[in-house]
Design a protein around this motif. Sequence first.
Motif, PDB file in Angstrom:
ATOM      1  N   UNK A 292       0.837  -1.203   0.000  1.00 24.36           N
ATOM      2  CA  UNK A 292       0.000   0.000   0.000  1.00 24.36           C
ATOM      3  C   UNK A 292       0.875   1.257   0.000  1.00 24.36           C
ATOM      4  N   UNK A 293       1.852   1.299   0.877  1.00 23.58           N
ATOM      5  CA  UNK A 293       2.753   2.452   0.961  1.00 23.58           C
ATOM      6  C   UNK A 293       3.494   2.671  -0.356  1.00 23.58           C
ATOM      7  N   UNK A 294       3.964   1.585  -0.948  1.00 23.63           N
ATOM      8  CA  UNK A 294       4.745   1.667  -2.184  1.00 23.63           C
ATOM      9  C   UNK A 294       3.909   2.205  -3.341  1.00 23.63           C
ATOM     10  N   UNK A 295       2.742   1.635  -3.543  1.00 24.08           N
ATOM     11  CA  UNK A 295       1.953   1.977  -4.727  1.00 24.08           C
ATOM     12  C   UNK A 295       0.951   3.103  -4.490  1.00 24.08           C
ATOM     13  N   UNK A 296       1.054   3.758  -3.351  1.00 22.80           N
ATOM     14  CA  UNK A 296       0.327   5.008  -3.137  1.00 22.80           C
ATOM     15  C   UNK A 296       1.306   6.188  -3.145  1.00 22.80           C
ATOM     16  N   UNK A 297       2.588   5.892  -3.292  1.00 26.45           N
ATOM     17  CA  UNK A 297       3.664   6.885  -3.293  1.00 26.45           C
ATOM     18  C   UNK A 297       3.777   7.544  -4.676  1.00 26.45           C
ATOM     19  N   UNK A 298       3.698   8.865  -4.712  1.00 27.65           N
ATOM     20  CA  UNK A 298       3.730   9.589  -5.995  1.00 27.65           C
ATOM     21  C   UNK A 298       5.020   9.361  -6.779  1.00 27.65           C
TER      22      UNK A 298
ATOM     23  N   UNK B  79      -6.834  -2.159  -1.669  1.00 26.95           N
ATOM     24  CA  UNK B  79      -6.323  -2.262  -3.035  1.00 26.95           C
ATOM     25  C   UNK B  79      -4.989  -3.016  -3.062  1.00 26.95           C
ATOM     26  N   UNK B  80      -4.223  -2.908  -1.995  1.00 25.60           N
ATOM     27  CA  UNK B  80      -2.979  -3.685  -1.891  1.00 25.60           C
ATOM     28  C   UNK B  80      -3.299  -5.178  -1.854  1.00 25.60           C
ATOM     29  N   UNK B  81      -4.404  -5.537  -1.227  1.00 22.39           N
ATOM     30  CA  UNK B  81      -4.816  -6.944  -1.188  1.00 22.39           C
ATOM     31  C   UNK B  81      -5.030  -7.492  -2.595  1.00 22.39           C
ATOM     32  N   UNK B  82      -5.587  -6.673  -3.479  1.00 22.85           N
ATOM     33  CA  UNK B  82      -5.838  -7.115  -4.856  1.00 22.85           C
ATOM     34  C   UNK B  82      -4.524  -7.367  -5.603  1.00 22.85           C
ATOM     35  N   UNK B  83      -3.543  -6.518  -5.379  1.00 20.89           N
ATOM     36  CA  UNK B  83      -2.224  -6.716  -6.004  1.00 20.89           C
ATOM     37  C   UNK B  83      -1.608  -8.015  -5.495  1.00 20.89           C
TER      38      UNK B  83
ATOM     39  N   UNK C  45      12.092  -2.953   3.579  1.00 22.53           N
ATOM     40  CA  UNK C  45      11.576  -3.173   2.234  1.00 22.53           C
ATOM     41  C   UNK C  45      11.781  -1.894   1.429  1.00 22.53           C
ATOM     42  N   UNK C  46      12.404  -2.039   0.261  1.00 31.13           N
ATOM     43  CA  UNK C  46      12.775  -0.850  -0.514  1.00 31.13           C
ATOM     44  C   UNK C  46      12.119  -0.784  -1.890  1.00 31.13           C
ATOM     45  N   UNK C  47      11.488  -1.870  -2.332  1.00 29.83           N
ATOM     46  CA  UNK C  47      10.855  -1.861  -3.644  1.00 29.83           C
ATOM     47  C   UNK C  47      10.299  -3.225  -3.981  1.00 29.83           C
ATOM     48  N   UNK C  48       9.909  -3.375  -5.254  1.00 23.84           N
ATOM     49  CA  UNK C  48       9.438  -4.663  -5.744  1.00 23.84           C
ATOM     50  C   UNK C  48       9.993  -4.897  -7.144  1.00 23.84           C
ATOM     51  N   UNK C  49       9.968  -6.140  -7.555  1.00 17.65           N
ATOM     52  CA  UNK C  49      10.377  -6.487  -8.914  1.00 17.65           C
ATOM     53  C   UNK C  49       9.714  -7.804  -9.275  1.00 17.65           C
TER      54      UNK C  49
ATOM     55  N   UNK D 271      11.293   1.178  -7.103  1.00 19.99           N
ATOM     56  CA  UNK D 271      12.167   1.391  -5.950  1.00 19.99           C
ATOM     57  C   UNK D 271      11.818   2.742  -5.331  1.00 19.99           C
ATOM     58  N   UNK D 272      11.745   2.776  -4.019  1.00 24.01           N
ATOM     59  CA  UNK D 272      11.483   4.049  -3.333  1.00 24.01           C
ATOM     60  C   UNK D 272      12.633   5.017  -3.611  1.00 24.01           C
ATOM     61  N   UNK D 273      12.307   6.271  -3.772  1.00 24.54           N
ATOM     62  CA  UNK D 273      13.284   7.281  -4.192  1.00 24.54           C
ATOM     63  C   UNK D 273      14.508   7.349  -3.282  1.00 24.54           C
TER      64      UNK D 273
END
Length: 173
Positions: A25-31, A48-52, A77-81, A99-101
């Motif tokens: 949620x934090x990752x994919x709500x981050x601008x 919405x994170x649950x759906x991902x 946790x710093x990102x996803x791939x 990846x988070x900025x």
Amino acid sequence: MFFYNLETERLFLDNIDISHREFIFSQFSNDMVNKYLFDAEPLKDVYEADEIIKFYTIPEPRFQHRWVIRRKSDNINIGTCGFHCWDTQNSKVDVGYDLRKEFWGNGYMEECMKELIKFARYKMKVKEINACIYLENEKSIRLVKNLGFSISSSSVELFRGKEYLHNIYALFL
């Protein structure tokens, strides 16, 4: 299990699961994370994170998988791939990553991508990995070029009523 946790020198790549709910949620709500992602709106609530997570954890065999990137030094946790659209008939797969900025510029994603390329080549037996990258995403373009990808085609992504030109970079294994 076909997809399993991976490890690099500095990182753990953990199979995504419900324990990653708050991070996703934090990752994919981050601008900043969403700046070059033109396939979905930023998340607005944790459900919405649950759906991902559900999408990436359907029972195997599946044609997509995602790992959460966790730094070994502090377990942050710093990102996803991961992979999308695995075409087993034609031995091709698409790769995606974020990846988070605050972690940009440290070589983390290059380290992850090298591990994903090995996984794709030896475990998935693919012959081609593709990355669809928006023309203004210079860091991502530099990353894939450094890994040996080259432009194979272009596509236009329609998002919020606007067209965004992307190049498709391919790595032939």
